[in-house]
Design an enzyme around this catalytic site. Structure first.
Site, PDB file in Angstrom:
ATOM      1  N   LYS A  13       0.854  -1.184   0.000  1.00  0.00           N
ATOM      2  CA  LYS A  13       0.000   0.000   0.000  1.00  0.00           C
ATOM      3  C   LYS A  13       0.893   1.238   0.000  1.00  0.00           C
ATOM      4  CE  LYS A  13      -4.590   0.376   0.429  1.00  0.00           C
ATOM      5  NZ  LYS A  13      -5.425  -0.393  -0.515  1.00  0.00           N
ATOM      6  N   THR A  44      -3.784  -5.416   0.497  1.00  0.00           N
ATOM      7  CA  THR A  44      -3.141  -4.118   0.787  1.00  0.00           C
ATOM      8  C   THR A  44      -4.040  -3.293   1.710  1.00  0.00           C
ATOM      9  OG1 THR A  44      -4.033  -2.971  -1.149  1.00  0.00           O
ATOM     10  CG2 THR A  44      -1.955  -4.160  -1.448  1.00  0.00           C
ATOM     11  N   ARG A 169      28.895  34.297  -7.993  1.00  0.00           N
ATOM     12  CA  ARG A 169      27.614  33.967  -8.629  1.00  0.00           C
ATOM     13  C   ARG A 169      26.587  33.635  -7.551  1.00  0.00           C
ATOM     14  NH1 ARG A 169      28.302  27.662 -10.861  1.00  0.00           N
ATOM     15  NH2 ARG A 169      28.876  26.826  -8.823  1.00  0.00           N
ATOM     16  N   GLN A 218      30.221  20.613  -6.573  1.00  0.00           N
ATOM     17  CA  GLN A 218      30.882  19.355  -6.217  1.00  0.00           C
ATOM     18  C   GLN A 218      31.694  19.505  -4.922  1.00  0.00           C
ATOM     19  OE1 GLN A 218      30.588  20.619  -9.321  1.00  0.00           O
ATOM     20  NE2 GLN A 218      30.808  19.064 -10.903  1.00  0.00           N
ATOM     21  N   HIS A 246      20.146  27.375 -11.853  1.00  0.00           N
ATOM     22  CA  HIS A 246      20.881  28.519 -12.401  1.00  0.00           C
ATOM     23  C   HIS A 246      20.107  29.828 -12.303  1.00  0.00           C
ATOM     24  CE1 HIS A 246      23.666  25.588 -13.887  1.00  0.00           C
ATOM     25  NE2 HIS A 246      22.749  25.022 -14.661  1.00  0.00           N
TER      26      HIS A 246
END
Ligand SMILES: O=c1[nH]c(=O)c2[nH]c(=O)[nH]c2[nH]1
Length: 305
Positions: A13, A44, A169, A218, A246
């Site tokens: 379920k 279920t 940025r 990263q 972005h």
């Protein structure tokens, strides 16, 4: 007709709305698929009722890892033909309202769309009465943005590269993180401080995002993971997924308004495409030292490491 076989099966379920629970069972259900024989099928609907009953009886329903473990344990121990139970629990944020400076008794606010989740897998061990337990927990959709303190330069350039380097940025991402607990010592499962670990990982993730002078998504991701693994020995590995949402400078130079480099302050968000930076960082197996290696009679032996 070529021969076919049932390669894999699980059923259960989904979206049981309590804190949102999903249960999938695996076991001796092949006949339901291949022979239309329902005799071993746990409906279920029964699973859904069971989850609500266990919620009512549990003293730990707010601790999602413990509650998920209780659900798993119930299905494994009640039905001999169930060999594996997968339980997912998602908890949404409901924080007590601040009313006249005090946390209110019975009023809550959804302060943020990020959710907390866990996945508990219980596997019946054929040779013994024991069960193996795997617990993964995580956070999802933690949306963050910083207006500076992020750069991206020095990347490989070739004839297909158009991106300009930047030492400043906007950085924005929606953080998903999943960590796996060391549950090899089954008796300690209920002792793990899941809530403290969750709160602390969430805070480490936010602190690192805010304070790291990011060279790339990263590098920031790896730093978050490293701090988490150094702090919590209960955790074996942590996986992060960080979309790079972005924000680009709007070209106002066309209108005689300088909006690039240091004078850039009008940006527009790009919904698609986004970068997607992912990694799993795991604890390295401790290296054996010569003194740890012994012959059967207990004498240390020299081994090439
Ligand atoms: O932090 C980043 N990592 C990348 O790999 C990448 N690629 C890209 O176009 N912008 C960025 N930013």
């Amino acid at each position: 007709m070529s021969e076919v076989f049932l390669q894999e099966q699980s059923y259960g379920k989904d979206r049981i709305r309590l804190v949102k629970v999903r249960v999938l069972l695996e076991g001796d259900f092949t006949a339901a698929y291949t022979k239309a024989d329902n005799s071993l099928v746990i409906a279920t609907d029964t699973m859904k009722n069971t989850v609500y009953i266990l919620a009512k009886q549990s003293s730990n329903v707010q601790h999602i890892e413990v509650f998920a473990t209780e659900i798993g344990q119930h299905f494994i121990s009640t039905y001999s033909h169930v060999s594996k139970v997968n339980v997912w629990v998602t908890k949404h944020k409901w924080t007590r309202m601040l009313v006249n400076g005090n946390l209110h008794d019975h009023s809550f606010i959804r302060d943020g769309e990020d959710v907390r989740n866990t996945k508990v897998i219980m596997i019946k061990k054929a040779e013994s009465k024991n069960t193996a337990v795997k617990i993964e927990s995580g956070l999802k959709d933690l949306l963050v943005l910083k207006t500076t303190g992020s750069a991206f330069y020095g990347f490989l350039r070739d004839k297909y590269t158009t991106l300009t380097e930047t030492d400043d940025r906007i950085l924005s991402t929606s953080i998903d993180a999943t960590w796996t607990f060391n549950t090899s010592n089954v008796s300690s499962i209920s002792q793990i401080p899941y809530d403290d670990i969750f709160n602390s990982i969430r805070q480490i993730t936010l602190d690192t995002f805010a304070t790291d002078n990011s060279a790339s998504v990263q590098a920031t991701l790896y730093l978050m993971a490293k701090i988490v693994l150094e702090k919590f020995h209960e955790i074996n590995s942590i996986h992060y997924e960080l979309p790079n949402k972005h924000y680009f400078a709007y070209d106002l130079d066309r209108f005689g308004l300088k909006n690039s480099g240091k004078e850039c302050d009008v940006y527009y968000p790009i919904s698609d495409p986004a970068g997607l930076i992912t990694a799993t960082v795991a604890r390295a197996e401790p290296k054996l030292r010569e003194s740890d290696i012994h012959t059967e009679n207990g004498d240390p032996i020299k081994a090439k490491l």
